[in-house]
Structures are given as structure tokens and as C-alpha cells.
Design an enzyme around this catalytic site. Sequence first.
Site, short mmCIF file in Angstrom:
data_model
loop_
_atom_site.label_atom_id
_atom_site.label_comp_id
_atom_site.label_asym_id
_atom_site.label_seq_id
_atom_site.Cartn_x
_atom_site.Cartn_y
_atom_site.Cartn_z
N SER A 181 0.84 -1.20 0.00
CA SER A 181 0.00 0.00 0.00
C SER A 181 0.87 1.25 0.00
CB SER A 181 -0.97 -0.04 1.18
OG SER A 181 -1.94 0.99 1.09
N HIS B 293 -8.42 1.62 -1.10
CA HIS B 293 -8.24 0.77 -2.28
C HIS B 293 -9.57 0.32 -2.89
CE1 HIS B 293 -4.01 0.86 -1.44
NE2 HIS B 293 -4.24 0.47 -0.21
#
Length: 332
Positions: free
Chosen positions: A86, A189
Site C-alpha cells: 500500500s 483501495h
Amino acid sequence: MLAVLCPGQGSQKPGFLTPWLDLTGVEDRLRSWSTLAEVDLVHLGTKADADEIRDTARTQPLLVAAALLAAEQLPLTEVALTAGHSVGELGAAALADTLSTEAAITLAGVRGREMAAACALEPTGMAAVLGGDPDEVVAVINGHGLHAANRNGSGQIVAAGAVAGLEKLAAEPPTRARIIRLQVAGAFHTPYMAPAETALASVADGITPDDPTRILLSNLDGAPVDDGREVLQRLVRQVTAPVRWDLCMATLAELGVTAVIELPPAGTLAGLVKRELKGNGAPEIVTLNTPDDLPAARDLIARHGTTARQEPGSRLDSNESRDETDRRESSA
């Protein structure tokens, strides 16, 4: 082959940067980066409590800064591969020389602020789904109107979306799976982060990336990316795209990675790698959390780094020969 990994949000702990400030120049470095990130990184890494560093706007630049601070204490010329989870991808891109340190910190600050702002637009969240058949888990997640935002391997898929959908998931979980709500601000996300992606893209347009100088894996599909512009485009897109850490770990195995260093705050990615890459080919792992761990990390680099791989008769050279034999036998 040696890989260096940069952790993502959720790995932070109160005071985890405190021992690093004893090293010469570290505090000055953090204060300089604080200006770029628009947050007080010294305070966040030393005095802030758990609630304060859970704030997405603060956490993301803090994590990138922590990884880069520790990496500066290592002989990175010996490192063959880097990857991040991430927001950790920004740190990995800097370690691969695709982004400057300053650009990575700046982008982390923008990313954190804009994702926090997107989270405030409507009530969303995330939940870890542990166990169950992966295909069934994804089907159930989709059936509740949610997104499979993180596929972390080792029987862990993270669902994200509207709070109502997460409540339905908890009430009707997949077979042989349990649900754990995550203490995060929103549905990272997923398409809910579209405003943040747009804002990050605007800032990224002003950055000229370089092509990576070492293997750099992408969360999008686990593949190495060797074009700097594509790396930057993927970093922006990843704000709304799922994190496929499972595919990144599959690539580590495919490339024959023999050793892993996880940068601070270390532990989460090392645990996933340890559970996923088992058996005779399991990599040796060092979790780098304090300066006291630096000797072990440097020793690992000396034994598994690029120079070690070129030395005939070295331990790593022997391991690689054995791994190649194993690969030939398995394909016969």
C-alpha cells in the site's frame, strides 16, 4: 537474492521511532521531511499516542519516512529487489531510485491527507476475512456490495465498502471464515477513494520519475515494473485499486528470493512472508525495528546481497544452485 520490504498502514506503534533519533542527523532529517509532509514527523514517531498515529493523514507520511530513515543506514547497493505494501510502495519506489526521497515524502503527505478527506465523505470501513475458500470469500464480499481491497495471502482477504455491507458480511460470513473489523477511517483501495486518486494524480503530474535501478514489484499485479512513468502511474492508481500482496509474495518465490529485510515498523509483512513461503525455499528474514537490529540486517545483506551472489562457492551461490536444481526437477 535479497528483498527489502516497506510496510503499510496499520503497522505503526506509539514511539516506534524514538530509538532512531539517537543516530546522528536523524532528527534533522525528520524535521526537514516534516515540512514536505505537512505533519510533525518527530512528534508522531516519538510522543504521539495510538489514536493520533491512526489518523490516515499522519500515518502515511510517517510510515514512508520511517522506512527511508532506516534504509539510509544500510548498503542498498547490495539489494536486488524492493516492494512495499500500500503506502509502503512509495518508500519502495524511492529505494529503487524511481522517486527522490523528497518526492516520496511529499506524495505520502498528499496521499494521506486526500484519503482521509475521502473517508469523511460517507461512512465506510474495512474488515479482514480470515480463512475460508478464497474464491468463495471474494464471491461473498462482492455479493454484499463490497470490494476485496487487499489480498494478503495466508488466508487473509480484506473487504472494504459501506458500513451496512460490512455489517451484512459479519452477519453472513463465508463458510469457515471469521470476520474482524479493522480500525481504519474508510474503504481504502476501492472506488470510494476516487477523489484522493484525482488529487494525487495532479501532484504526481509535476514529478519526473526515473526508471528503477533494481527490481521493483507492483501491488497491482505483483509484477516487476521497469519503466519509471509506469511506476508513478501505478502508484496513483493504487489508491483505488486492490492491493495484491499475495501476488507480490508469489513473485518473491518465483524469483528465488533467499532473504528479506522488513523496514520499520517491521513485523506484519515478515509474518505474511513467513507463513506463505515455507519449506526448504523459505527466505531468511530480519525485522528491522530499532538501530540494535542494524548489525543483523547488514550481515544478511553481506551474505545474500548482489556481491555475495557473484562470489563462487559462497553460501548464497550454493543455495541458488540447489534451488535451480529443485526447479529443474519439479518441472521434469
